[in-house]
Design a protein around this motif. Structure first.
Motif, mmCIF file in Angstrom:
data_model
loop_
_atom_site.group_PDB
_atom_site.id
_atom_site.type_symbol
_atom_site.label_atom_id
_atom_site.label_comp_id
_atom_site.label_asym_id
_atom_site.label_seq_id
_atom_site.Cartn_x
_atom_site.Cartn_y
_atom_site.Cartn_z
ATOM 1 N N GLU A 116 0.742 -1.266 0.031
ATOM 2 C CA GLU A 116 0.027 0.014 -0.060
ATOM 3 C C GLU A 116 0.848 1.367 0.104
ATOM 4 O O GLU A 116 0.493 2.263 -0.770
ATOM 5 C CB GLU A 116 -0.974 0.098 1.268
ATOM 6 C CG GLU A 116 -1.925 1.119 0.949
ATOM 7 C CD GLU A 116 -3.444 0.956 1.955
ATOM 8 O OE1 GLU A 116 -4.087 1.917 1.907
ATOM 9 O OE2 GLU A 116 -3.611 -0.279 1.997
ATOM 10 N N ASP A 117 1.976 1.355 0.764
ATOM 11 C CA ASP A 117 2.982 2.350 0.739
ATOM 12 C C ASP A 117 3.405 2.589 -0.603
ATOM 13 O O ASP A 117 3.629 3.691 -1.126
ATOM 14 C CB ASP A 117 3.815 2.163 1.611
ATOM 15 C CG ASP A 117 3.549 2.330 3.061
ATOM 16 O OD1 ASP A 117 2.320 2.539 3.456
ATOM 17 O OD2 ASP A 117 4.375 1.878 4.186
ATOM 18 N N LEU B 183 2.082 1.774 -3.337
ATOM 19 C CA LEU B 183 1.305 2.161 -4.178
ATOM 20 C C LEU B 183 1.034 3.708 -4.230
ATOM 21 O O LEU B 183 0.699 4.478 -5.180
ATOM 22 C CB LEU B 183 -0.242 1.358 -4.532
ATOM 23 C CG LEU B 183 0.192 -0.003 -4.948
ATOM 24 C CD1 LEU B 183 -1.190 -0.778 -4.672
ATOM 25 C CD2 LEU B 183 0.538 -0.042 -6.329
ATOM 26 N N THR B 184 0.863 4.113 -3.046
ATOM 27 C CA THR B 184 0.555 5.423 -2.515
ATOM 28 C C THR B 184 1.751 6.258 -3.139
ATOM 29 O O THR B 184 1.459 7.424 -3.628
ATOM 30 C CB THR B 184 0.467 5.670 -0.974
ATOM 31 O OG1 THR B 184 -0.636 4.861 -0.731
ATOM 32 C CG2 THR B 184 0.421 7.025 -0.679
ATOM 33 N N PHE B 185 3.226 6.109 -2.931
ATOM 34 C CA PHE B 185 4.118 6.665 -3.393
ATOM 35 C C PHE B 185 3.984 6.954 -4.977
ATOM 36 O O PHE B 185 4.118 7.955 -5.564
ATOM 37 C CB PHE B 185 5.315 5.964 -3.138
ATOM 38 C CG PHE B 185 6.711 6.645 -3.701
ATOM 39 C CD1 PHE B 185 7.284 7.767 -3.235
ATOM 40 C CD2 PHE B 185 7.180 6.167 -4.783
ATOM 41 C CE1 PHE B 185 8.375 8.098 -3.674
ATOM 42 C CE2 PHE B 185 8.267 6.783 -5.633
ATOM 43 C CZ PHE B 185 8.719 7.903 -5.052
ATOM 44 N N ARG C 174 1.340 6.583 -6.918
ATOM 45 C CA ARG C 174 -0.150 7.441 -7.224
ATOM 46 C C ARG C 174 0.475 8.950 -6.919
ATOM 47 O O ARG C 174 0.266 9.759 -7.758
ATOM 48 C CB ARG C 174 -1.134 7.401 -6.131
ATOM 49 C CG ARG C 174 -1.986 6.226 -6.671
ATOM 50 C CD ARG C 174 -3.197 6.191 -6.066
ATOM 51 N NE ARG C 174 -3.588 4.716 -5.875
ATOM 52 C CZ ARG C 174 -3.487 4.126 -4.434
ATOM 53 N NH1 ARG C 174 -3.284 4.853 -3.483
ATOM 54 N NH2 ARG C 174 -3.461 2.794 -4.448
ATOM 55 N N HIS C 175 1.305 9.424 -5.860
ATOM 56 C CA HIS C 175 1.764 10.789 -5.654
ATOM 57 C C HIS C 175 2.648 11.355 -6.417
ATOM 58 O O HIS C 175 3.128 12.483 -6.572
ATOM 59 C CB HIS C 175 2.063 10.929 -4.039
ATOM 60 C CG HIS C 175 0.705 10.766 -3.305
ATOM 61 N ND1 HIS C 175 -0.305 11.921 -3.150
ATOM 62 C CD2 HIS C 175 0.190 9.775 -2.763
ATOM 63 C CE1 HIS C 175 -1.217 11.413 -2.192
ATOM 64 N NE2 HIS C 175 -1.066 10.070 -2.025
ATOM 65 N N ASN C 176 3.432 10.385 -7.084
ATOM 66 C CA ASN C 176 4.854 10.680 -7.640
ATOM 67 C C ASN C 176 5.137 10.556 -9.108
ATOM 68 O O ASN C 176 6.071 10.257 -9.639
ATOM 69 C CB ASN C 176 6.129 10.245 -6.750
ATOM 70 C CG ASN C 176 5.993 11.052 -5.533
ATOM 71 O OD1 ASN C 176 6.122 12.028 -5.323
ATOM 72 N ND2 ASN C 176 6.210 10.252 -4.484
ATOM 73 N N THR C 177 3.799 10.248 -9.901
ATOM 74 C CA THR C 177 3.768 9.867 -11.282
ATOM 75 C C THR C 177 3.314 11.151 -11.817
ATOM 76 O O THR C 177 2.129 11.652 -11.362
ATOM 77 C CB THR C 177 3.185 8.810 -11.600
ATOM 78 O OG1 THR C 177 3.602 7.547 -10.711
ATOM 79 C CG2 THR C 177 2.869 8.251 -12.978
ATOM 80 N N CYS D 233 8.256 8.916 -13.080
ATOM 81 C CA CYS D 233 8.444 9.311 -11.654
ATOM 82 C C CYS D 233 8.820 10.749 -11.698
ATOM 83 O O CYS D 233 9.585 11.099 -12.351
ATOM 84 C CB CYS D 233 9.291 8.313 -11.061
ATOM 85 S SG CYS D 233 9.584 8.756 -9.119
#
Length: 86
Positions: free
Chosen positions: A43-44, A46-48, A50-53, A63
């Motif tokens: 989950e961490d 995937l969150t990274f 989502r926020h950094n793409t 990225c």
């Protein structure tokens, strides 16, 4: 000092075999490490992502840390040289 950080294997067959064994152990052990550690971190990760793409027309998804155009570099890079001490 810099050379001491690396194993020199030029002309030394014993070191060449040692490096080969280390590489083989890495191939065998890495899947098990990933099998047990990645489910907790999925989950961490995937969150990274989502926020950094960022979407770029020429390369599709990238990225933002690898984006050296104005958007990514300004977001993550240092803005001034004197921020070393910060």
């Amino acid at each position: 000092q810099f050379i001491d950080l690396f194993m020199l294997n030029v002309g030394v067959p014993v070191l060449q075999r040692s490096i080969f064994l280390q590489e083989m152990m890495g191939v065998i052990v890495t899947p098990f490490i990933l099998w047990f550690s990645l489910p907790d971190l999925a989950e961490d990760i995937l969150t990274f992502l989502r926020h950094n793409t960022a979407e770029r027309r020429a390369v599709n998804s990238i990225c933002t840390y690898a984006d050296f155009t104005s958007g990514g570099f300004n977001k993550h890079g240092r803005h001034r040289q004197d921020e070393d001490s910060a």
